[in-house]
Design a protein around this motif. Structure first.
Motif, short mmCIF file in Angstrom:
data_model
loop_
_atom_site.label_atom_id
_atom_site.label_comp_id
_atom_site.label_asym_id
_atom_site.label_seq_id
_atom_site.Cartn_x
_atom_site.Cartn_y
_atom_site.Cartn_z
N LYS A 1 -4.83 7.38 -2.67
CA LYS A 1 -4.60 5.96 -2.39
C LYS A 1 -4.11 5.23 -3.64
O LYS A 1 -4.40 5.63 -4.75
N SER B 1 -8.06 11.01 -3.59
CA SER B 1 -7.79 10.50 -2.23
C SER B 1 -6.32 10.20 -1.99
O SER B 1 -5.87 10.10 -0.85
N THR C 1 -3.98 2.52 -6.49
CA THR C 1 -4.98 1.79 -7.26
C THR C 1 -4.39 0.47 -7.75
O THR C 1 -3.19 0.37 -7.99
N GLY C 2 -5.24 -0.53 -7.90
CA GLY C 2 -4.80 -1.80 -8.49
C GLY C 2 -4.22 -2.80 -7.54
O GLY C 2 -3.70 -3.84 -7.98
N LYS D 1 1.15 8.97 -11.27
CA LYS D 1 2.06 7.82 -11.15
C LYS D 1 3.44 8.28 -10.66
O LYS D 1 3.97 9.30 -11.11
N SER E 1 0.85 -1.20 0.00
CA SER E 1 0.00 0.00 0.00
C SER E 1 0.88 1.24 0.00
O SER E 1 2.03 1.20 0.45
N GLU F 1 -5.51 10.12 -11.86
CA GLU F 1 -4.47 9.40 -11.13
C GLU F 1 -3.11 9.97 -11.50
O GLU F 1 -2.91 10.51 -12.59
N LEU G 1 -1.58 6.41 -8.06
CA LEU G 1 -2.36 6.89 -6.94
C LEU G 1 -3.53 7.72 -7.48
O LEU G 1 -3.38 8.45 -8.46
N THR G 2 -4.66 7.61 -6.80
CA THR G 2 -5.82 8.39 -7.24
C THR G 2 -5.57 9.88 -7.00
O THR G 2 -4.94 10.28 -6.01
N LYS H 1 1.67 -4.06 -5.94
CA LYS H 1 2.51 -3.67 -7.06
C LYS H 1 3.81 -4.45 -6.98
O LYS H 1 4.62 -4.28 -6.07
#
Length: 235
Positions: free
Chosen positions: A224, A222, A226-227, A186, A91, A184, A218-219, A230
């Protein structure tokens, strides 16, 4: 008519007194007697310096020991069959992010999952540095404390990054804001660690471990990830 009292030429002359002829005259000069040696004579070789021979033998002995030690180490290494650890991001959360006027602010809180796949080797992680990039542009970095990972063990490692009013080029600010407006943004996360494999009391030579977690999305609202997990590349 020949005279019978005249000696005949070609025959030895007999002394009329009945005595033999006198012995031939010999030279009065004496020559030393030389006894020929059956073996040729060679002069003795000059004495040699023993130092070059000593150093040559010492070098050969050292080379042999080095080859033996290297062979044992190679066999030991092949038997243990060391494997690099596996890294993934569980996360990551971005907060207080702002990019404007060629400056950026933000805080990243990441949690890595580190797995040791070795059955016989534990791994020591020494100096660990992790960095955050947007594409190839550096944003911030942090240090992670050292730890030892046992065989077949999975560890959770946390890292916190922070950047406060740090200068970046205008094109970097525009790129990050453009991605964020599309939903998003990156980032690339890099980890560099000084590691060593261990087997009981034996510890192998230290090496640099490099981990790349590319395009961590990341969104934009928020912050956070995504997916889900990783997966990261390790070399």
């Amino acid at each position: 008519m020949q005279d019978s009292s005249r000696p005949v030429t070609g025959y030895p002359v007999h002394n009329v007194n009945g005595c033999g002829p006198p012995p031939p005259a010999t030279s009065t000069t004496a020559y030393p007697y030389v006894n020929p040696s059956p073996y040729p004579y060679y002069p003795a070789p000059p004495p040699q310096n023993p130092r070059p021979t000593f150093f040559r033998r010492l070098f050969v002995a050292f080379a042999v020991l080095l080859i033996i030690f290297g062979t044992i180490l190679l066999i030991f290494w092949l038997v243990l069959r060391p494997h690099l650890p596996d890294f993934s991001i569980q996360s990551i959360f971005l907060s207080n992010f702002n990019a404007s006027n060629q400056h950026v602010n933000g805080t990243w809180n990441a949690q890595f999952q580190v797995s040791n796949p070795n059955k016989k080797l534990s791994i020591y992680y020494g100096d660990i540095v992790s960095s955050v990039f947007h594409k190839d542009d550096f944003l911030t970095e942090t240090r992670i404390g050292p730890f030892v990972q046992g065989t077949r063990v999975v560890n959770s490692v946390e890292a916190s990054y922070s950047v406060v009013n740090s200068f970046v080029e205008g094109k970097v600010v525009d790129a990050m804001n453009g991605e964020r407006s599309r939903g998003e943004i990156k980032f690339n996360i890099k980890v560099v660690a000084d590691v060593a494999f261990r087997y009981g009391g034996w510890r192998g030579r230290r090496r640099i471990l490099r981990v790349w977690c590319d395009d961590v999305a990341l969104t934009g609202s928020s912050g956070k990830m995504t997916g889900g997990f990783k997966k990261c590349s390790v070399d």
